[in-house]
Write a protein that holds these residues in place. Structure first.
Motif, PDB file in Angstrom:
ATOM      1  N   ARG A 344      56.049  39.024  -7.449  1.00 40.75           N
ATOM      2  CA  ARG A 344      57.300  38.341  -7.125  1.00 40.75           C
ATOM      3  C   ARG A 344      58.047  38.935  -5.935  1.00 40.75           C
ATOM      4  O   ARG A 344      58.938  38.293  -5.380  1.00 40.75           O
ATOM      5  CB  ARG A 344      58.216  38.337  -8.358  1.00 40.75           C
ATOM      6  CG  ARG A 344      57.668  37.492  -9.497  1.00 40.75           C
ATOM      7  CD  ARG A 344      58.377  37.754 -10.818  1.00 40.75           C
ATOM      8  NE  ARG A 344      59.813  37.495 -10.748  1.00 40.75           N
ATOM      9  CZ  ARG A 344      60.659  37.783 -11.721  1.00 40.75           C
ATOM     10  NH1 ARG A 344      60.227  38.382 -12.818  1.00 40.75           N
ATOM     11  NH2 ARG A 344      61.943  37.500 -11.593  1.00 40.75           N
ATOM     12  N   HIS A 345      57.669  40.150  -5.515  1.00 40.59           N
ATOM     13  CA  HIS A 345      58.490  40.815  -4.500  1.00 40.59           C
ATOM     14  C   HIS A 345      58.463  40.121  -3.150  1.00 40.59           C
ATOM     15  O   HIS A 345      59.341  40.354  -2.315  1.00 40.59           O
ATOM     16  CB  HIS A 345      58.045  42.273  -4.325  1.00 40.59           C
ATOM     17  CG  HIS A 345      56.919  42.454  -3.351  1.00 40.59           C
ATOM     18  ND1 HIS A 345      55.599  42.223  -3.674  1.00 40.59           N
ATOM     19  CD2 HIS A 345      56.915  42.828  -2.034  1.00 40.59           C
ATOM     20  CE1 HIS A 345      54.849  42.455  -2.617  1.00 40.59           C
ATOM     21  NE2 HIS A 345      55.601  42.823  -1.620  1.00 40.59           N
ATOM     22  N   ASP A 348      60.979  36.591  -4.379  1.00 36.01           N
ATOM     23  CA  ASP A 348      62.032  36.541  -5.391  1.00 36.01           C
ATOM     24  C   ASP A 348      63.031  37.684  -5.186  1.00 36.01           C
ATOM     25  O   ASP A 348      62.749  38.839  -5.494  1.00 36.01           O
ATOM     26  CB  ASP A 348      61.418  36.621  -6.788  1.00 36.01           C
ATOM     27  CG  ASP A 348      62.434  36.424  -7.902  1.00 36.01           C
ATOM     28  OD1 ASP A 348      63.644  36.323  -7.599  1.00 36.01           O
ATOM     29  OD2 ASP A 348      62.018  36.347  -9.070  1.00 36.01           O
ATOM     30  N   GLU A 349      64.205  37.347  -4.669  1.00 32.24           N
ATOM     31  CA  GLU A 349      65.213  38.372  -4.388  1.00 32.24           C
ATOM     32  C   GLU A 349      65.764  39.024  -5.652  1.00 32.24           C
ATOM     33  O   GLU A 349      66.297  40.140  -5.592  1.00 32.24           O
ATOM     34  CB  GLU A 349      66.374  37.747  -3.603  1.00 32.24           C
ATOM     35  CG  GLU A 349      65.999  37.319  -2.191  1.00 32.24           C
ATOM     36  CD  GLU A 349      67.157  36.683  -1.452  1.00 32.24           C
ATOM     37  OE1 GLU A 349      67.465  37.142  -0.320  1.00 32.24           O
ATOM     38  OE2 GLU A 349      67.753  35.742  -1.995  1.00 32.24           O
ATOM     39  N   THR A 350      65.629  38.370  -6.790  1.00 33.30           N
ATOM     40  CA  THR A 350      66.232  38.888  -8.023  1.00 33.30           C
ATOM     41  C   THR A 350      65.536  40.135  -8.538  1.00 33.30           C
ATOM     42  O   THR A 350      66.081  40.822  -9.412  1.00 33.30           O
ATOM     43  CB  THR A 350      66.234  37.818  -9.125  1.00 33.30           C
ATOM     44  OG1 THR A 350      64.876  37.523  -9.517  1.00 33.30           O
ATOM     45  CG2 THR A 350      66.916  36.541  -8.667  1.00 33.30           C
ATOM     46  N   VAL A 351      64.333  40.454  -8.042  1.00 37.43           N
ATOM     47  CA  VAL A 351      63.627  41.635  -8.552  1.00 37.43           C
ATOM     48  C   VAL A 351      63.912  42.875  -7.710  1.00 37.43           C
ATOM     49  O   VAL A 351      63.403  43.958  -8.023  1.00 37.43           O
ATOM     50  CB  VAL A 351      62.095  41.392  -8.612  1.00 37.43           C
ATOM     51  CG1 VAL A 351      61.779  40.200  -9.500  1.00 37.43           C
ATOM     52  CG2 VAL A 351      61.502  41.193  -7.218  1.00 37.43           C
ATOM     53  N   ASP A 353      66.497  44.937  -7.253  1.00 33.13           N
ATOM     54  CA  ASP A 353      67.102  46.094  -7.914  1.00 33.13           C
ATOM     55  C   ASP A 353      66.130  46.786  -8.848  1.00 33.13           C
ATOM     56  O   ASP A 353      66.113  48.026  -8.942  1.00 33.13           O
ATOM     57  CB  ASP A 353      68.362  45.666  -8.674  1.00 33.13           C
ATOM     58  CG  ASP A 353      69.506  45.296  -7.756  1.00 33.13           C
ATOM     59  OD1 ASP A 353      69.470  45.723  -6.577  1.00 33.13           O
ATOM     60  OD2 ASP A 353      70.421  44.589  -8.191  1.00 33.13           O
ATOM     61  N   ARG A 354      65.311  46.023  -9.544  1.00 39.75           N
ATOM     62  CA  ARG A 354      64.328  46.618 -10.455  1.00 39.75           C
ATOM     63  C   ARG A 354      63.294  47.418  -9.678  1.00 39.75           C
ATOM     64  O   ARG A 354      62.856  48.488 -10.126  1.00 39.75           O
ATOM     65  CB  ARG A 354      63.655  45.513 -11.284  1.00 39.75           C
ATOM     66  CG  ARG A 354      64.570  44.870 -12.313  1.00 39.75           C
ATOM     67  CD  ARG A 354      63.994  43.578 -12.830  1.00 39.75           C
ATOM     68  NE  ARG A 354      62.684  43.774 -13.443  1.00 39.75           N
ATOM     69  CZ  ARG A 354      61.868  42.771 -13.775  1.00 39.75           C
ATOM     70  NH1 ARG A 354      62.206  41.509 -13.514  1.00 39.75           N
ATOM     71  NH2 ARG A 354      60.696  43.024 -14.329  1.00 39.75           N
TER      72      ARG A 354
END
Length: 358
Positions: A344-345, A348-351, A353-354
């Motif tokens: 996803r990197h 997908d911007e939502t990952v 921080d993880r």
């Protein structure tokens, strides 16, 4: 074709000519054949003539009208033109086959056309944001006027406006139009395709659908990928990871160019194309594992060197099939959650921080 010159079709060519019963089944079969068989070169040309069609199928790119591409070309120099010209003459300069087949002018045209398309996209987004802001301001003014407030209320000045809604943010930053590495990412498409129009369609679809975070102004996806490379290497080969870490060598130092260009910076180009068949079929995230595979192919030399950066500054010539075999073998070694972040990197911007917390 004269009698006796007919060439037997390879399995992928045969699969392309056979209409699948189910579209997804046909794609799965094509991906499997790419992994197990690979695309074949025409022996008379040392070039795979059907590769662009395979890429079109994998990326789901339909033929585009030449007029659409020509319209972008006829707009002339984009705001990013100077920045593009600073890069194009340095693109794959050591690969003579690329230099013979692709002119710098065609590379400039495709990158300039892309810049105009990205300019249009960002201008449209700006206009939508401005329209939304105006609507909110209008609603707020209406509620103030009809909800017990007068126009002289200090909450809002009658007839006033913010300059940000009237042109100050109309300009699109050059960094939104062209970023480092786009010239090298465009090169394999121009080399492979039958026309600039086809190359532009594939290039545009690939970077904006498969790895859009890799072409953001700050190269967000690339830096996330480098963090994932370190984390993955620590699991796949802890000894090599520890040795490099002891030498203060992280992926940011030795892996940046390889991630930025999907390994297209490592010659020879004919091997890059084989690797790209695999990356386009299975996802750009696999390039991280491909870079680790390149490290493991020179693992002994790295561990024996007191200055391993001298080896890592320029990777040895790419051996695509060996790299692909190793990259695939790494997948089962990675925890499911890490592999999900790997996938996803790129988009997908939502990952983010993880990944940064790894």
């Amino acid at each position: 074709m004269r009698k006796g010159t007919h060439r037997r079709r390879d399995p992928i060519e045969s699969a392309l000519r056979k209409p699948p019963i189910v579209a997804n089944q046909g794609l799965s079969e094509l991906r499997y054949l790419i992994l197990t068989q690979g695309l074949s070169n025409d022996p008379d040309r040392d070039f795979c003539t059907y590769r662009p069609y395979v890429w079109c199928i994998l990326l789901k790119v339909s033929p585009i009208q030449s007029n659409d591409y020509l319209a972008l070309i006829h707009r002339g120099a984009s705001p990013a033109y100077s920045k593009i010209r600073n890069d194009t003459f340095r693109t794959l300069t050591t690969d003579m086959s690329f230099q013979r087949r692709v002119s710098e002018t065609s590379l400039i045209r495709i990158l300039n056309a892309l810049a105009w398309k990205r300019w249009d996209h960002h201008r449209l987004k700006q206009q939508q944001q401005q329209q939304t802001s105006r609507s909110r301001r209008g609603s707020r003014l209406h509620s103030l006027q009809h909800g017990g407030y007068t126009q002289s209320s200090p909450t809002i000045k009658a007839g006033g406006h913010s300059s940000s809604f009237f042109g100050d943010d109309d300009n699109v930053s050059v960094s939104e139009l062209y970023v480092q590495g786009l010239n090298v990412l465009a090169a394999p498409f121009l080399y492979t395709c039958c026309s600039e129009t086809q190359a532009f369609a594939l290039f545009d679809k690939y970077i904006h659908t498969c790895c859009p975070l890799y072409v953001k102004p700050m190269l967000d996806g690339v830096h996330l990928g480098l963090k994932l490379l370190d984390t993955s290497l620590k699991i796949i080969d802890p000894t090599l990871f520890s040795y490099l870490k002891g030498k203060l060598l992280t992926a940011e130092l030795y892996g940046f160019a390889s991630l930025l260009t999907m390994s297209a910076c490592t010659p020879p180009l004919n091997e890059v194309l084989v690797l790209w068949d695999f990356l386009i079929a299975f996802g750009p995230h696999m390039n991280i594992l491909a870079v680790i595979a390149q490290l493991l192919l020179i693992r002994d030399s790295i561990l024996a060197s007191q200055s391993p950066m001298t080896l890592l500054r320029t990777f040895p010539p790419l051996q695509a099939k060996k790299v692909i075999t190793l990259a695939v073998s790494f997948v089962p070694k990675l925890p499911e959650e890490l592999y999900d972040l790997l996938v996803r990197h790129t988009y997908d911007e939502t990952v983010a921080d993880r990944i940064k917390a790894l």
